[in-house]
Design an enzyme around this catalytic site. Structure first.
Site, short mmCIF file in Angstrom:
data_model
loop_
_atom_site.label_atom_id
_atom_site.label_comp_id
_atom_site.label_asym_id
_atom_site.label_seq_id
_atom_site.Cartn_x
_atom_site.Cartn_y
_atom_site.Cartn_z
N SER A 50 0.84 -1.19 0.00
CA SER A 50 0.00 0.00 0.00
C SER A 50 0.88 1.25 0.00
O SER A 50 1.69 1.43 -0.89
CB SER A 50 -0.96 -0.02 1.19
OG SER A 50 -1.89 1.04 1.09
N ASP A 97 -3.27 6.78 -3.60
CA ASP A 97 -2.14 6.12 -2.94
C ASP A 97 -1.51 5.09 -3.88
O ASP A 97 -2.08 4.76 -4.93
CB ASP A 97 -2.57 5.52 -1.60
CG ASP A 97 -3.36 4.24 -1.74
OD1 ASP A 97 -3.99 4.03 -2.79
OD2 ASP A 97 -3.38 3.43 -0.79
#
Length: 469
Positions: free
Chosen positions: A8, A159
């Site tokens: 992530s 992101d």
């Protein structure tokens, strides 16, 4: 089924993977436990060679990408509006995968985003930011600098693994405001309901079978908006996998009803007829989200999706440009209707085995010795999700978890849980102040923030006492 390998917005050494099941959503109980048990039962010594030929990876077929891109574009209910009122948007993928689809999706809608060139290269070192998490204001620094130079209306940032989106918008006074995940979700929800009703997808009075699906720790502002429009709200535990599970259940219910009627899901001529069938036979998913900057507006995708969020926010900006309103003005109009809502988070980190013991002591103490007063407000209700049988609005039992919701008088509340990925305990704070008129709005904002700071300080002191510090 499939696996997504990702860290992530974290460094490469934090790589992990998400497991997805046949419905396209992350695995939940009982499949999650079944997979873990199979792994524990497996003799790794028998694994003599890799199961996959890593020398010859295969790319996803282009037709699959096109189907996904179409699903993203389909959330735009009025594409002509975007073509007529093209907002000036600065976009950054923050060295991640958002550049693969977000830019293409915007261009397909006729919007040419202004790109933060320094953050386009995919780079797991994330060299231009301290952290590529769009929740952090610092990650939007380059985007904001570019937006000010280019007279842009907003900055959108996704992101690195493309499932979260952060945003900053230009206010009526010309300055920029970075928006919280709770506020982004509330604005997207309000606009989507407005559009669905205007186009006849939703009845004017709403429907019990049109649902907002969100997590318990996401702002009650969204509950207020949905309820006022006649929608039902389904709250889940933290984790978008629980929202995806709901969509799978709604899909199965639709297919069962259609099969009983001798009909097929392939008989729907368009998205609107599918939505109407969901309202009549199951539950129509209007919007879903969580406070940590994850959003979804289509059951064609089963996880939070930053590409879709970028398109949704662009659609909202086009609408605001058409009615000559800035985002902060739009938000204030919602506050005048529903009251002022603001949220906060308190994270307390405890490292190592001793830290884990402190976190456990705090959580156990809420069960054995729940508070009666907090920040000079009486505790009206404490929900213990680890012991109580709690049903959601679908009538489904919420899975057991060491998680507590505490309601205080005057419209304030907070929730407590241990982080699932980090050595910390998290408190989610929610403030609400009634607003009678425009003149009282600023006073309500100031009062709510003051009370929220007071609540945060007392929760910190109380938690450390419960931890035995």
């Amino acid at each position: 089924a499939g696996v997504v390998v990702t860290a992530s917005h974290n460094p490469p050494h934090d790589n992990g993977y998400k497991i997805y099941f046949e419905d396209g959503g992350q695995v939940v109980s009982p499949h999650a436990e079944g997979i873990m048990q199979s792994f524990e039962d497996f003799d790794l010594n028998k694994l003599c060679q890799p199961l996959v030929d890593t020398a010859a990876p295969k790319k996803v077929d282009e037709t699959v990408e096109q189907l996904y891109l179409q699903a993203v574009e389909n959330v735009v209910l009025d594409p002509d509006l975007i073509k007529t009122h093209k907002p000036r948007i600065v976009y950054t993928p923050i060295h991640g995968t958002g550049q693969v689809m977000s830019i293409i999706a915007l261009e397909a809608l006729g919007v040419q985003p202004i790109l933060v060139e320094a953050q386009l290269p995919m780079d797991p070192r994330f060299p231009t930011v301290k952290s590529p998490n769009p929740e952090n204001a610092e990650a939007l620094t380059l985007g904001l600098e570019l937006a000010k130079r280019c007279d842009a209306q907003a900055v959108l940032a996704t992101d690195p693994d493309g499932d979260r989106m952060g945003a900053a918008v230009r206010k009526a006074d010309g300055s920029f405001q970075i928006i919280s995940g709770n506020t982004i979700g509330a604005a997207l929800l309000a606009h989507r309901i407005e559009q669905l009703k205007a186009l006849g997808w939703l009845p004017k009075e709403g429907s019990e079978h049109a649902v907002l699906v969100k997590t318990f720790v996401t702002s009650p502002f969204q509950d207020a908006i949905a309820h006022s429009e006649g929608l039902r709200v389904v709250n889940t535990l933290t984790g978008f996998k629980y929202i995806g599970e709901k969509l799978h259940r709604y899909e199965l219910a639709l297919h069962e009803k259609l099969q009983a009627q001798g009909r097929s899901a392939d008989s729907f001529k368009d998205a609107q007829s599918h939505a109407q069938a969901m309202i009549e036979l199951s539950n129509f998913f209007v919007f879903g989200g969580e406070e940590s900057y994850g959003y979804l507006a289509s059951d064609a995708v089963r996880d939070k999706d930053a590409n879709m969020a970028v398109v949704l926010f662009t659609q909202l900006l086009s609408h605001l440009e058409a009615i000559r309103q800035t985002f902060d003005q739009y938000l204030d109009a919602l506050y005048l209707r529903h009251g002022y809502y603001v949220e906060g988070v308190l994270n307390i980190s405890y490292e190592g085995a001793s830290g884990a013991a402190k976190i456990k002591r705090i959580l156990d103490s809420y069960r054995n010795n729940p508070p009666s007063v907090m920040a000079d407000r009486k505790v009206c209700k404490v929900q213990d999700f680890g012991r109580e049988d709690i049903l959601d609005s679908d009538g489904q039992l919420v899975p057991k978890q060491d998680f507590y919701r505490v309601e205080l008088d005057g419209g304030y509340s907070y929730a407590v849980r241990g982080s699932g990925t980090e050595p910390k305990i998290k408190f989610y704070l929610f403030a609400h102040e009634a607003v009678k008129n425009t003149e009282g709005l600023e006073a309500a904002k100031a009062q709510a923030r003051l009370e929220l700071d007071k609540l945060k300080a007392q929760l910190d002191t109380d938690a450390r006492r419960r931890a035995g510090e």
